[in-house]
Design an enzyme around this catalytic site. Structure first.
Site, short mmCIF file in Angstrom:
data_model
loop_
_atom_site.label_atom_id
_atom_site.label_comp_id
_atom_site.label_asym_id
_atom_site.label_seq_id
_atom_site.Cartn_x
_atom_site.Cartn_y
_atom_site.Cartn_z
N ARG A 169 20.80 24.38 23.56
CA ARG A 169 20.35 24.70 24.93
C ARG A 169 20.07 26.20 25.05
O ARG A 169 19.43 26.64 26.00
CB ARG A 169 21.41 24.33 25.99
CG ARG A 169 21.78 22.86 26.12
CD ARG A 169 20.60 21.97 26.27
NE ARG A 169 20.25 21.40 24.97
CZ ARG A 169 19.05 20.86 24.72
NH1 ARG A 169 18.13 20.79 25.63
NH2 ARG A 169 18.78 20.36 23.53
N ASP A 216 10.37 9.86 27.72
CA ASP A 216 11.10 11.01 27.16
C ASP A 216 12.51 10.55 26.76
O ASP A 216 12.99 9.54 27.26
CB ASP A 216 11.19 12.11 28.24
CG ASP A 216 11.47 13.49 27.62
OD1 ASP A 216 11.58 13.59 26.38
OD2 ASP A 216 11.58 14.47 28.39
N GLU A 217 13.16 11.28 25.88
CA GLU A 217 14.56 11.01 25.48
C GLU A 217 14.75 9.55 25.05
O GLU A 217 15.72 8.89 25.42
CB GLU A 217 15.54 11.33 26.63
CG GLU A 217 15.39 12.72 27.22
CD GLU A 217 16.16 13.78 26.44
OE1 GLU A 217 16.73 13.49 25.37
OE2 GLU A 217 16.15 14.95 26.90
N GLN A 219 20.17 13.84 19.10
CA GLN A 219 20.61 14.10 20.48
C GLN A 219 20.97 12.83 21.23
O GLN A 219 20.97 12.79 22.45
CB GLN A 219 19.52 14.85 21.24
CG GLN A 219 19.26 16.24 20.68
CD GLN A 219 18.27 17.01 21.54
OE1 GLN A 219 18.57 17.34 22.69
NE2 GLN A 219 17.10 17.26 21.01
P1 ATP Z 1 14.85 18.90 23.86
O1 ATP Z 1 14.98 18.14 22.58
O2 ATP Z 1 15.98 19.82 24.07
O3 ATP Z 1 14.55 18.01 25.02
P2 ATP Z 1 12.05 19.47 23.65
O4 ATP Z 1 11.63 19.10 22.28
O5 ATP Z 1 11.73 18.54 24.72
O6 ATP Z 1 13.58 19.86 23.65
P3 ATP Z 1 10.68 21.38 25.30
O7 ATP Z 1 11.72 21.48 26.34
O8 ATP Z 1 9.46 20.62 25.56
O9 ATP Z 1 11.38 20.87 23.94
O10 ATP Z 1 10.25 22.81 24.80
C1 ATP Z 1 11.20 23.82 24.52
C2 ATP Z 1 10.65 25.17 24.96
O11 ATP Z 1 9.62 25.57 24.09
C3 ATP Z 1 10.08 25.17 26.35
O12 ATP Z 1 10.39 26.38 26.97
C4 ATP Z 1 8.60 25.04 26.11
O13 ATP Z 1 7.85 25.57 27.15
C5 ATP Z 1 8.43 25.84 24.83
N1 ATP Z 1 7.28 25.41 23.99
C6 ATP Z 1 7.05 24.18 23.51
N2 ATP Z 1 5.91 24.19 22.76
C7 ATP Z 1 5.44 25.43 22.77
C8 ATP Z 1 4.31 26.08 22.18
N3 ATP Z 1 3.46 25.43 21.43
N4 ATP Z 1 4.15 27.39 22.41
C9 ATP Z 1 5.04 28.08 23.17
N5 ATP Z 1 6.12 27.54 23.76
C10 ATP Z 1 6.32 26.23 23.56
MG MG Z 2 12.95 17.50 26.09
#
Ligand code: ATP
Ligand code: MG
Length: 836
Positions: A615, A225-226, A264
């Protein structure tokens, strides 16, 4: 699994179901990258992959813990225990625990498996010992700065020898000697530092085929991740574990999935380089690239603001994100009179509008900003937790200066005296303090009583007596100024005259700068403080600080606002987010703005802003202050440029009506404190949670002064400049994305030109090839042969004598004494070394 997959969009599903090969998920904030990783692990397990074969790397321990908890709910704790889920440091720690004995460094160092990990305090001591041994002055070679330099070198995979070969100037050469000595000391203690965890693991894997094969065999599915914030050694580690020099054909049945967002990348100051992720497709030729375009986190107002901010960065690969969560409310931007007015605005909004404190975060750029916010939260009885840092009054530098103030108030406070007698360093060691303490114990008096009459005791040497007398003189000098200076001036005087500030300045590290900012904030607290009794300012101030610290001891609560720096907020999400201190000089930070800063620094600040904004799920508040205290003086910073980058139609902008809240704030804070005092004298309401009601809500002038609405000034509106189309929002997004794609390749190419990572990798490859040549041929034509005692000439260090020959395997190095230049370990492959 069916259920889980149903909750994903098609692209996410694809990323989850692709079980083989290298996979890169490059997507914006909140698009579900972390969710994809977690679901991917579940899918691997459900489709028969043994959990032993899975390795997942997160950026923080907190993220690892959350991922494990989520996985446990889906596939059970027992299964999750069999996987390796953790940060790079965790993973390396585990590998070394098993296999460190299988590693030998090129200069013959070996560790045994009971090695210990030295933390900052331990490494600091070692550096100080090294300085003593090399006869170097701590003031010129500040230990923490040296540590940061060594750490930086290690993150670039430069060992002491490599570092010394690059040392051009006198100072760097001395630092290279300290580095060498530091490494020797670590080894003597069978210890490694945090950076070694990564460095040694990478070196172990690159030199020991058997160990490398073992872990390569074990982890057939790796997830990171990240990935935009990985550094060179982390990159190398993943490379060894996944590809192990094999062809795609040979890697069948294995997978490497990395997810990240270049926008990010916010840790370049710690050696992270987002060019690594941009280079991923070149490194792993058959990479499958998946871009996620739907944001599930934020309402479109917030997302549009984030997108409008980040497009101002030149060095990025364009992408866009759309939200289907509705428009949401406008972003509220508030111009406060000063930092306390800002803090009270934030707290008031929380009181009135936030029902679940766990879903609320206050984010800021620098640690020192937390003070005003903490004070406002405490006075309103709202629980808070700090993530990734200490509460203001728990910070070391604050405790130290408070100890000085306590001692100046009451010289018989032996606890405070003990804390600071050798802070900053005055060469008053523990044994001296113990002697003073024993004597005080036997005579039933305070430590200061002994120090005051130190010349009357025979138990101390003349030099110790002198040091202790000087310490007393320092206290006297500080005391003399107590009544001459205003109270904030006096606090600043203590910070300076004790040498505390100078020591931090000499350190000149990220951490020491943050500590200086905190001290500056302590002077501001002193300036804001209005005593009831003018003749007892210091006493009242100390009493208030003690109460704040006490009030602050919130029992662990399930319902609390989160406070943290923007850096610590990566990957997290909250319903409501406050971004505080949006002023030029604070955010963007002054270090990214000065004459000596680079354009990349400002772009990194903007990425941090992008992280902050994204966020928030539902509601975002942004605040800035017209004026602020710095060392007790008022400064006026203009509003942050990032505010101008948010389209006006997405915001509601308010200003305070001009009445300063400072006096009212102080009195409210006082009321809270005295109310608590009386509560404590009878029934003690220990809970500090939201709505406990022991403080009257903000009313009257305070509220009025923070609710005037300003009509937006139509000075800047990026959305206006965009060509009008008849497309629906989604269509417009697709069209824009197509256009972006055409430019992407060009952009990546440009960014990767002069790529330092590439250069380092090439250098390393050359080094490894040279080393391999030596290993494979016992009669290396390049290896230089000398005997003990030989007089040699070195291209850089001049004439020296071979003192020792160090051999490890087929590699050889010479310990050469270069007289004034000191002793150096020179590799036998170094060509510019001749018999003389
Ligand atoms: P960041 O770049 O900030 O780390 P990220 O891309 O990792 O963000 P996540 O934290 O995995 O994003 O997801 C963001 C939010 O969206 C979470 O609350 C997650 O549960 C929700 N989410 C992700 N995919 C779906 C989906 N297909 N349907 C509904 N909710 C979703
Ligand atoms: Mg994330």
């Amino acid at each position: 699994m069916e259920e889980l997959l149903k909750s994903l969009n098609d692209r996410q599903k694809e990323a989850v179901l692709e079980k083989e090969g290298a996979l890169l998920v490059l997507a914006g904030a909140g698009s579900g990258k972390t969710k994809v990783l977690t679901t991917r692990i579940v899918n691997l397990v459900k489709s028969g992959v043994s959990p032993y074969k899975i390795l997942a790397v997160t950026f923080t321990n907190k993220a690892a813990k959350e991922m494990k908890e989520r996985l446990s709910k889906m596939i059970g704790e027992e299964v999750v225990k069999k996987m390796w889920v953790g940060t790079f440091h965790n993973i390396c720690g585990r590998i070394l625990r098993f296999d460190i004995e299988n590693y030998q460094s090129p200069d013959g160092k070996k560790w045994d498996k009971n090695y210990v990990i030295y933390d900052d305090t331990d490494t600091n001591t070692i550096i100080k010992n090294a300085l003593k041994k090399l006869n170097l002055d701590e003031k010129v070679y500040a230990p923490k700065l040296i540590k940061a330099t060594i750490s930086n070198a290690k993150s670039k995979m430069q060992d002491a020898y490599t570092f010394s070969t690059r040392a051009r100037d006198y100072r760097t050469q001395r630092i290279s000697e300290i580095y060498e000595e530091y490494e020797k000391q670590l080894l003597l203690n069978n210890a490694i530092d945090f950076d070694d965890m990564l460095l040694l693991t990478v070196n172990l894997l690159s030199t020991n085929e058997e160990v490398r094969n073992k872990y390569h065999e074990r982890f057939s599915h790796i997830l990171v991740d990240e990935f935009q914030d990985t550094n060179l050694s982390q990159y190398m580690l993943i490379r060894h574990l996944y590809s192990n020099g094999k062809t795609d054909e040979e890697l069948k049945g294995r997978s490497l999935c990395v997810v990240g967002d270049v926008d990010q990348s916010i840790y370049s100051w710690r050696g992270a380089d987002y060019k690594i992720i941009l280079n991923f497709q070149t490194d792993y030729k058959n990479t499958k690239l998946i871009k996620l375009e739907q944001n599930y986190r934020s309402v479109s107002t917030i997302l549009d603001a984030a997108n409008a901010i980040i497009v101002n960065n030149a060095e990025r690969v364009s992408k866009n994100l759309y939200s289907t969560k509705g428009k949401g409310e406008k972003i509220e931007i508030y111009e406060a009179q000063d930092e306390s007015n800002e803090a009270y605005y934030v707290v008031n909004k929380i009181r009135n509008n936030v029902s679940n404190l766990n879903e609320c975060a206050i984010l800021y750029r620098t640690n020192s900003q937390s003070r005003a916010l903490e004070e406002a939260l405490i006075s309103q009885g709202i629980s808070y937790r700090m993530v990734g840092g200490l509460k203001f009054y728990e910070r070391k530098e604050i405790k130290d200066i408070i100890a000085y103030l306590k001692l100046l108030y009451n010289r018989h406070d032996s606890q405070s005296l003990k804390r600071i007698i050798n802070v900053p360093k005055r060469s008053i060691g523990d044994s001296t303090v113990k002697k003073v303490q024993d004597l005080a114990g036997s005579l039933d008096c305070s430590l200061f009583d002994i120090i005051e009459d130190i010349n009357e005791y025979d138990d101390f040497s003349a030099s110790v007596k002198l040091k202790l007398s000087n310490f007393k003189l320092l206290l006297d000098k500080l005391d003399e100024n107590k009544d001459k200076l205003s109270f904030p001036e006096f606090v600043a005087f203590v910070i300076e005259k004790t040498g505390y500030l100078a020591e931090l300045k000499a350190e000149d590290t990220e951490e020491s700068r943050s500590r200086i900012e905190n001290l500056q904030e302590l002077v501001n607290v002193a300036r804001d403080f209005s005593p009831e009794d003018e003749d007892n300012v210091l006493g009242e101030f100390l009493a208030q600080v003690a109460l704040v610290t006490d009030l602050d001891e919130t029992p662990d609560t399930d319902n609390a606002v989160t406070l943290m720096t923007l850096h610590a907020a990566k990957g997290l999400e909250f319903e409501t987010v406050f971004l505080a201190g949006l002023e030029e000089g604070i955010f963007p930070h002054s270090r990214s703005l000065g004459d000596y800063s680079k354009p990349q620094d400002l772009e990194e600040e903007r990425r941090l802003m992008y992280v902050g904004v994204t966020r928030a799920k539902q509601k975002l508040y942004i605040t800035y202050a017209k004026r602020r205290q710095m060392w007790g003086k008022t400064v006026y910073y203009p509003p942050s440029r990032f505010l101008e980058e948010i389209p006006y139609n997405l915001t509601d902008r308010h200003v305070s009506d001009g009445g300063s809240l400072s006096d009212e704030r102080t009195s409210t804070f006082r009321q809270a404190v005295s109310k608590l005092k009386s509560d404590r004298s009878g029934y003690v309401e220990k809970t500090n949670s939201f709505g406990s009601g022991f403080v009257a809500p903000l009313q009257g002038p305070q509220m009025q002064s923070i609710s005037k609405v300003v009509k937006p000034k139509p000075t800047y509106n990026p959305q206006k400049d965009q060509p009008k189309t008849n497309f629906t929002k989604r269509e417009a997004f697709v069209v824009k994305n197509e256009q972006n794609k055409i430019n992407d390749e060009e952009k990546v190419k440009k960014i990767l030109e002069n790529n330092p990572i590439q250069k380092l990798l090439e250098e390393r490859k050359k080094k490894e090839a040279a080393a391999a040549a030596v290993y494979s041929s016992s009669t290396s034509i390049t290896q230089k042969e000398f005997q003990k005692g030989d007089r040699v000439f070195h291209g850089k260090f001049g004439i020296g004598h071979v003192e020792e020959i160090k051999e490890s395997g087929s590699s050889k190095s010479y310990l050469i004494d270069f007289g004034k230049q000191g002793k150096k370990l020179v590799d036998s492959l170094y060509q510019n070394l001749k018999k003389f």
